[in-house]
Motif scaffolding. Structure first.
Motif, mmCIF file in Angstrom:
data_model
loop_
_atom_site.group_PDB
_atom_site.id
_atom_site.type_symbol
_atom_site.label_atom_id
_atom_site.label_comp_id
_atom_site.label_asym_id
_atom_site.label_seq_id
_atom_site.Cartn_x
_atom_site.Cartn_y
_atom_site.Cartn_z
ATOM 1 N N GLN A 1 -32.402 -66.786 50.194
ATOM 2 C CA GLN A 1 -31.361 -67.620 50.656
ATOM 3 C C GLN A 1 -30.308 -66.635 51.377
ATOM 4 O O GLN A 1 -29.624 -67.128 52.368
ATOM 5 N N SER A 2 -30.401 -65.124 51.124
ATOM 6 C CA SER A 2 -29.524 -64.591 52.277
ATOM 7 C C SER A 2 -30.288 -63.882 53.427
ATOM 8 O O SER A 2 -29.825 -63.332 54.220
ATOM 9 N N ALA A 3 -31.459 -64.446 53.678
ATOM 10 C CA ALA A 3 -32.002 -64.348 55.019
ATOM 11 C C ALA A 3 -31.245 -64.739 56.132
ATOM 12 O O ALA A 3 -30.466 -65.838 55.781
ATOM 13 N N GLU A 4 -31.395 -64.403 57.485
ATOM 14 C CA GLU A 4 -30.759 -64.670 58.398
ATOM 15 C C GLU A 4 -30.982 -66.249 58.926
ATOM 16 O O GLU A 4 -30.044 -66.986 59.308
ATOM 17 N N THR A 5 -32.129 -66.323 58.494
ATOM 18 C CA THR A 5 -32.715 -67.826 58.882
ATOM 19 C C THR A 5 -33.450 -68.519 57.754
ATOM 20 O O THR A 5 -34.669 -68.126 57.460
ATOM 21 N N PRO A 6 -32.892 -69.024 56.688
ATOM 22 C CA PRO A 6 -33.392 -69.193 55.315
ATOM 23 C C PRO A 6 -34.557 -70.184 55.582
ATOM 24 O O PRO A 6 -34.377 -71.108 56.282
#
Length: 231
Positions: free
Chosen positions: A91-96
């Motif tokens: 969820q905290s990735a740049e492009t979830p």
């Protein structure tokens, strides 16, 4: 002719004499007669307790397979130690990745179930059902067999004969089933599922016979109480 006639009368007289039975003292009275039913009620309770411990040990032994099966249904955690941690990272990735996030959310209940099973296995391990089951089972087979023999001996000491019937037959069958259950142990320790099935079946059948023996023994107990005296 006279000697043969005399010999015939002497032999006939000897055959008609009552059979001598040595006195067994307190075991002919109410105290000795009540020892058997009291121990049998105790053995029935011990039998139930031993069976429950056996099922606990079986649960502890097989719960690992259930945990392994659930772990195989979890999605790839990408090196995370738990589904919650992998979900937070996704969820905290740049492009979830919406599909991955959805899979991880769906896996949360499975992870919770795995933790519950692991806690159950830990609790069972701390309880130590394997050793308790083995110890109680050995004690049950020994004491139960001793008092299964003591019962008919006490009856003969008190009445001078045995009374074949459901109570006696159930007791004899129960001892045979105990022997069968004990005989399965060496193969069970080698991992034989057939031996485990026979062991469980013999003990369940034995408990059924035990209940039958107790119910058929209650009328006998009432007669013993009526016709014996202390001690």
């Amino acid at each position: 002719f006279f000697h043969r006639h005399t010999l015939f009368l002497l032999i006939n007289k000897q055959l008609c004499l009552p059979i001598y039975r040595p006195s067994t003292g307190i075991f002919e009275g109410r105290t000795g007669s009540l020892l058997h039913p009291i121990m049998m009620f105790g053995m029935l309770a011990l039998s139930v307790s031993t069976a429950l411990l056996g099922f606990d040990w079986r649960r502890q032994r097989t719960i690992g397979d259930e945990i392994s099966g659930l772990k195989k249904t979890l999605p790839d955690l990408a090196g995370a130690s738990s589904v919650s941690e992998a979900l937070t990272a996704a969820q905290s990735a740049e492009t979830p990745d919406a599909a991955l996030v959805s899979k991880l959310k769906a896996a949360l209940p499975i992870e919770s179930q795995i933790k519950e099973l692991q806690q159950e296995r830990k609790s069972l391990s701390e309880k130590g059902p394997r050793d308790q089951h083995f110890s109680q089972g050995a004690l049950l087979a020994f004491i139960g067999t001793c008092f299964a023999i003591e019962g008919p001996l006490n009856t003969y000491a008190r009445a001078g004969k045995l009374f074949p019937g459901p109570h006696l037959y159930a007791g004899a069958g129960l001892v045979c089933l105990w022997a069968l259950a004990v005989a399965c142990v060496p193969q069970m320790q080698k991992g034989s599922d057939v031996a485990r099935t026979v062991h469980i079946g013999a003990n369940l059948a034995g408990m059924g016979l035990f209940v039958w023996q107790v119910t058929s023994g209650i009328p006998i107990l009432l007669k013993v109480w009526e016709f014996t005296k202390w001690p």
